[in-house]
Enzyme design. Sequence first.
Site, PDB file in Angstrom:
ATOM      1  N   SER A   1      37.027 -57.886  24.684  1.00  0.00           N
ATOM      2  CA  SER A   1      38.235 -58.114  23.280  1.00  0.00           C
ATOM      3  C   SER A   1      37.221 -57.685  22.146  1.00  0.00           C
ATOM      4  O   SER A   1      35.951 -57.772  22.171  1.00  0.00           O
ATOM      5  CB  SER A   1      38.825 -59.212  23.211  1.00  0.00           C
ATOM      6  N   LYS A   2      38.074 -57.183  21.172  1.00  0.00           N
ATOM      7  CA  LYS A   2      37.419 -56.846  19.983  1.00  0.00           C
ATOM      8  C   LYS A   2      36.728 -58.048  19.131  1.00  0.00           C
ATOM      9  O   LYS A   2      35.992 -57.698  18.357  1.00  0.00           O
ATOM     10  CB  LYS A   2      38.342 -56.120  18.805  1.00  0.00           C
ATOM     11  N   ARG A   3      37.191 -58.899  19.370  1.00  0.00           N
ATOM     12  CA  ARG A   3      36.687 -60.361  18.782  1.00  0.00           C
ATOM     13  C   ARG A   3      34.983 -60.788  19.451  1.00  0.00           C
ATOM     14  O   ARG A   3      34.316 -61.515  18.994  1.00  0.00           O
ATOM     15  CB  ARG A   3      37.300 -61.495  19.101  1.00  0.00           C
ATOM     16  N   TYR A   4      34.705 -59.970  20.712  1.00  0.00           N
ATOM     17  CA  TYR A   4      33.719 -60.311  21.232  1.00  0.00           C
ATOM     18  C   TYR A   4      32.451 -59.470  20.406  1.00  0.00           C
ATOM     19  O   TYR A   4      32.172 -58.341  20.354  1.00  0.00           O
ATOM     20  CB  TYR A   4      33.507 -59.573  22.609  1.00  0.00           C
TER      21      TYR A   4
END
Length: 500
Positions: A264-267
């Site tokens: 995910s982009k939060r990774y």
Amino acid sequence: MAEGGSARPSPAVRTRFAPSPSGDLHVGNIRTALYAWAWARHTGGRFVLRIEDTDRSRITDEAIASALEDLRWLGLDWDEGPEIGGDCGPYQQSERLPLYHEWVQRFLSEGTAYHCYCTQEELDAERETQRSKGLPPGYSGRCRTLTAAQVADFEAEARKPVVRFRMPPGTTTVHDTIRGEVVFDHANIPDFVIMRANGYPLYNLAVSVDDALMRITHVVRGDDLLASTPRQIAMYEAMGVPAEDVPVFTHCPYVLGTDGKPLSKRYGSASIEWYRENGYLPEAVVNYLALLGWSPGNDREDLRLDELVELFDLSRVGATPGRLDPKKLDAINGDKIRALGVDELAHRIMPFLQAAGLVAEPVHPDQARLVVAAVPLIQERLTRLTESVDLLAFLFVREGAFTVDPEAAARVLTTDAGPVLSAAYEALAALAVWDRAAIEQALRQVLVEKLGRKPKHAFGPVRVAVTGRRVSPPLFESLELLGAHRTLGRIERALEADVG
Ligand code: GLU
């Protein structure tokens, strides 16, 4: 062409990367760019970069600029695209609106698309009814066959229509290099919106028009877009694109995080910027990403960019999702660092030393020489370029700012270290020649032979006093580079602290 042959000459390969940058480019995304690029380079074709920015609410100019920077940093150069142009430009969708309007007019006049006046409330109500009846959600086709009078009524209500594509009946077979033949029944593909009421195109319209007009032969992209492909193929047909000119599709499976879940982009470690800032070489990142879903067919893991280009084969991109493997990346990065020439590695670590305030910007020639001289001391042990900062800080830090890591001091600069440091000071101060061999000989003689210390106990205190850390580049070479004056000053200071 052979005489009488009916086959068309196969067009030169044209691949593309079509990001919609709304944040940092993600490794999963970049990996598709890499495969598209490598295939173009392998076949002597062209790699096109196109920015899909019709949804301006999500896409920022900064994100576009950083996407270009990421690609450049990785060495994925484009033959046509932003900043360089090309025969099929412009390469930014927000600059291509007139083209989409032309096609929409044509679809409307030929009946392959129609105006839809349904309001959001009506569509929501329709969906609710479908849900309550257990039917799959999707547009019913209510505006497919409006009469002139109905249209006039809607217009009188000042409703602004969207444009919907009229999905023809039948099935579409998508030929995918990974999935094989995937058949889609159009009964499950409701008519879809291709242009908003404000005249902005939606993805399926823009991508189909652009891939067709840019004569793209191979589309490499994420798995999530497989379901859109039959819509796009239907649009090619509506545009009159011959079946043999429909691109070859490669829908790559997701890249999974170390936890086995889709990225995910939060990774954090999923953005290219993260790799750049954390000391990875672009050639290592490319090598590593290439192997997340492709292999040259043997166990080779260390590939240079030119070897990757030579060996890359789109048909070998596999169906198994790649999984991030930081250990493997570190191993590749370390190998690539060791393979660099000394001057090149000095050049690569320079920005990190500068960012840490250890080296001036622009660099002074003396400091530049010192960096080059220090590289051989650390090259073997670096996994990431960032580690050079801690390893070399002792050499570049202003004398007044030099400190000893308190934990190292507590463990190593004990009272027992006092005699070692005193003896080392005297032996080093007496040296007529300051080089590695003389330093080593002097220290071994007084600390190991005369004081009878084990090398670890002999050299540990000197290392901590002079480099400030328990882990440092090789000691004698470090002292040589640091010079007699600074070395002796630091030993003296350690003695003055509380070890004596
Ligand atoms: N612009 C789309 C995206 O970034 C990809 C389009 C495509 O590759 O077809 O998701």
